[in-house]
Design an enzyme around this catalytic site. Structure first.
Site, PDB file in Angstrom:
ATOM      1  N   GLY A 239      13.703  60.136  82.847  1.00 20.91           N
ATOM      2  CA  GLY A 239      12.954  59.017  82.301  1.00 20.91           C
ATOM      3  C   GLY A 239      12.586  59.080  80.841  1.00 20.91           C
ATOM      4  O   GLY A 239      12.132  58.086  80.276  1.00 20.91           O
ATOM      5  N   PRO A 275      16.956  64.868  83.681  1.00 21.86           N
ATOM      6  CA  PRO A 275      17.180  64.049  82.488  1.00 21.86           C
ATOM      7  C   PRO A 275      18.574  63.438  82.492  1.00 21.86           C
ATOM      8  O   PRO A 275      19.546  64.099  82.850  1.00 21.86           O
ATOM      9  CB  PRO A 275      17.031  65.052  81.335  1.00 21.86           C
ATOM     10  CG  PRO A 275      17.445  66.363  81.932  1.00 21.86           C
ATOM     11  CD  PRO A 275      17.011  66.316  83.386  1.00 21.86           C
ATOM     12  N   TYR A 317      19.450  44.443  80.868  1.00 24.87           N
ATOM     13  CA  TYR A 317      18.064  44.799  80.497  1.00 24.87           C
ATOM     14  C   TYR A 317      17.663  44.229  79.138  1.00 24.87           C
ATOM     15  O   TYR A 317      16.707  44.728  78.535  1.00 24.87           O
ATOM     16  CB  TYR A 317      17.896  46.318  80.388  1.00 24.87           C
ATOM     17  CG  TYR A 317      18.571  47.188  81.398  1.00 24.87           C
ATOM     18  CD1 TYR A 317      18.170  47.179  82.734  1.00 24.87           C
ATOM     19  CD2 TYR A 317      19.567  48.083  81.013  1.00 24.87           C
ATOM     20  CE1 TYR A 317      18.776  48.023  83.648  1.00 24.87           C
ATOM     21  CE2 TYR A 317      20.175  48.928  81.929  1.00 24.87           C
ATOM     22  CZ  TYR A 317      19.767  48.892  83.246  1.00 24.87           C
ATOM     23  OH  TYR A 317      20.365  49.737  84.150  1.00 24.87           O
ATOM     24  N   CYS A 345      33.574  35.108  80.480  1.00 27.43           N
ATOM     25  CA  CYS A 345      33.121  33.745  80.732  1.00 27.43           C
ATOM     26  C   CYS A 345      31.761  33.747  81.422  1.00 27.43           C
ATOM     27  O   CYS A 345      31.636  33.378  82.595  1.00 27.43           O
ATOM     28  CB  CYS A 345      34.169  33.005  81.556  1.00 27.43           C
ATOM     29  SG  CYS A 345      35.727  32.976  80.670  1.00 27.43           S
ATOM     30  N   GLU A 346      30.769  34.222  80.704  1.00 23.64           N
ATOM     31  CA  GLU A 346      29.379  34.251  81.167  1.00 23.64           C
ATOM     32  C   GLU A 346      28.510  34.127  79.919  1.00 23.64           C
ATOM     33  O   GLU A 346      28.780  34.805  78.922  1.00 23.64           O
ATOM     34  CB  GLU A 346      29.019  35.609  81.811  1.00 23.64           C
ATOM     35  CG  GLU A 346      29.751  35.965  83.074  1.00 23.64           C
ATOM     36  CD  GLU A 346      29.196  35.283  84.305  1.00 23.64           C
ATOM     37  OE1 GLU A 346      28.126  34.675  84.238  1.00 23.64           O
ATOM     38  OE2 GLU A 346      29.891  35.359  85.337  1.00 23.64           O
TER      39      GLU A 346
HETATM   40  C1  LIG Z   1      18.137  57.340  86.953  1.00 20.85           C
HETATM   41  C2  LIG Z   1      17.440  58.510  87.479  1.00 20.85           C
HETATM   42  C3  LIG Z   1      17.207  59.626  86.658  1.00 20.85           C
HETATM   43  C4  LIG Z   1      17.590  59.680  85.206  1.00 20.85           C
HETATM   44  O1  LIG Z   1      16.802  58.826  84.434  1.00 20.85           O
HETATM   45  P1  LIG Z   1      16.915  58.863  82.841  1.00 20.85           P
HETATM   46  O2  LIG Z   1      15.981  57.808  82.405  1.00 20.85           O
HETATM   47  O3  LIG Z   1      18.319  58.565  82.491  1.00 20.85           O
HETATM   48  O4  LIG Z   1      16.489  60.218  82.397  1.00 20.85           O
HETATM   49  C5  LIG Z   1      16.602  60.721  87.232  1.00 20.85           C
HETATM   50  N1  LIG Z   1      16.223  60.727  88.528  1.00 20.85           N
HETATM   51  C6  LIG Z   1      16.427  59.677  89.347  1.00 20.85           C
HETATM   52  C7  LIG Z   1      15.999  59.738  90.752  1.00 20.85           C
HETATM   53  C8  LIG Z   1      17.037  58.526  88.855  1.00 20.85           C
HETATM   54  O5  LIG Z   1      17.223  57.473  89.656  1.00 20.85           O
END
Ligand SMILES: *Cc1c(COP(=O)(O)O)cnc(C)c1O
Length: 421
Positions: A239, A275, A317, A345-346
């Site tokens: 994340g 990560p 997004y 075509c969108e």
């Molecule tokens: C997508 C995901 C990640 C990776 O997220 P990033 O934002 O790319 O670091 C890690 N764990 C789970 C369970 C995910 O679904």
């Protein structure tokens, strides 16, 4: 930090000119930097040095085997969300003992595969999943080590579509149900609760919500231990955000690591991290060629040969990607406000609206920056367009790590029913 820069007026990936790659491979083409992938893996590993920590790279961000092998050589494990990703990680040489399996919807076949491979941990997301895993593992005479992914009811993430830790999201077990589920697991055959897992979203650019979620996890670990569970791991998910614009300022890995050290101080657990974006995001670009410009009463459209089927993030997004011409322009060059669009075509096939760029002629090449994560993995053959090629650069050498399919390959899985022959 990445290794894409101008040299002698040409945009390079490490020591290779992107024009040279496009000349040979054509466009659109994804180009990845090994040096950037390695650097990011090392920065994270260094930030957590001295801790019992497994860095399980999130394969869904970029699962190209060349990328996975590069990260495997850095000692990374893998976080997978399907049997296919598990097989990719194994094929790239990532040991099963460093693989965790996440995701809300694992099939029995996927569970069996993961058990036979002998993965480190299943991150389970519902009571129903635990029941099935218990059955599948028992039938194989195995015990699956599980962590329950809890939903800490914390809002985070760069966009509503990538927030996963609020009570209304489909992910994780509701906070108030977690302890009951651990009690249930303790009574089941074939599963053993060894950890607590959380992943609250993606492209998170502040520490506070992560700290809040992790503190909740630590408090849960303590309660679970009091109830007799031998909790010895916590999985804090992925994340961490990256800079997509020059002024984006996500927390650096050492600040993130310092917070985790503080929150988990004295807990005596293995910390698992997943990560994805922070490792791969700025390690890749998508190179495209300008086809036409089209003035209209309100806008000037710049039509390029990459489409939303190649890079879906803007459509999915409203994501921003910096756009750099492969031939460097002086800062004083005239600029035009373009809507940069693809051939699909969108109406959502738009990479940027009212983006100031130097004047672009057809045949000029451009790079969508920061396209290494959630780029090629999300691509499709919509509009019967072949998947973009992928190239991995390492210093002054490069290799095609996924070639563009031929038309025959694109239709090879289709069959004509006998009544149409
Ligand atoms: C997508 C995901 C990640 C990776 O997220 P990033 O934002 O790319 O670091 C890690 N764990 C789970 C369970 C995910 O679904």
């Amino acid at each position: 930090m990445h290794h894409f820069h101008y040299k002698d007026g040409r945009l390079h990936c490490e020591d290779v000119s992107l024009d040279a790659i496009a000349d040979e491979v054509g466009t659109p083409v994804y180009v990845y930097s090994s040096a950037t992938l390695r650097r990011h893996a090392r920065v994270i590993a260094t930030a957590f040095e001295g801790m019992d920590c497994l860095i399980a790279y999130s394969v869904k961000a970029n699962g190209n085997l060349g990328v996975l092998k590069t990260l495997a050589a850095e000692g990374c494990g893998a976080d997978v969300v399907s049997g296919g990703e598990l097989l990719r990680a194994r094929k790239a040489g990532i040991p099963a003992s460093k693989i965790v399996f996440s995701g809300v919807g694992k099939t029995r076949a996927e569970m069996r595969l993961a058990l036979e491979e002998g993965i480190h941990q299943f991150n389970v997301e519902s009571a129903a999943e635990v029941e099935v895993l218990s059955e599948v593992a028992s039938a194989l005479g195995q015990t699956a080590e599980v962590a329950v992914r809890v939903n800490p009811d914390v809002a985070a993430g760069g966009h509503p579509n990538i927030s996963t830790g609020k009570a209304g999201d489909k992910f994780g077990v509701p906070w108030d149900d977690a302890e009951t589920l651990y009690a249930r697991i303790a009574r089941l055959e074939g599963v053993e609760a060894v950890g607590v897992d959380v992943h609250i979203g993606s492209q998170i650019d502040v520490i506070a919500p992560m700290r809040a979620a992790f503190e909740r996890v630590v408090s849960l670990v303590k309660r679970l231990r009091e109830q007799g569970n031998d909790i010895r791991r916590i999985d804090l998910g992925g994340g961490l955000g990256i800079p997509y614009r020059t002024w984006d300022n996500p927390p650096p890995p050492d600040e993130y690591a310092a917070m985790i050290r503080e929150v988990t101080e004295g807990l005596g657990v293995q910390v698992i991290l997943e990560p994805g974006r922070v490792i791969a995001g700025n390690a890749g670009v998508l190179v495209t060629e300008a086809l036409f410009t089209k003035p209209s009463p309100k806008r000037t459209f710049l039509i390029v040969d990459a489409g939303m089927n190649d890079l879906m993030r803007p459509a999915l997004y409203q994501a921003h990607h910096d756009i750099l011409p492969l031939r460097e322009r002086p800062d004083s060059a005239d600029q035009i406000s373009y809507d940069v669009v693809g051939p699909i075509c969108e109406s959502t096939d738009k990479f940027a609206a009212e983006r100031n760029l130097p004047v672009i002629q057809s045949g000029d090449r451009l790079a969508f920056m920061s396209a290494g994560a959630y780029g090629a993995v999300l691509s499709s053959q919509y509009n019967a367009r072949p998947l973009a090629a992928e190239v991995l650069v390492d210093g002054d050498r490069y290799a095609i790590v996924r070639r563009r399919p031929t038309f025959d390959e694109m239709v090879a899985l289709e069959a004509t029913p006998d009544w149409l022959t």
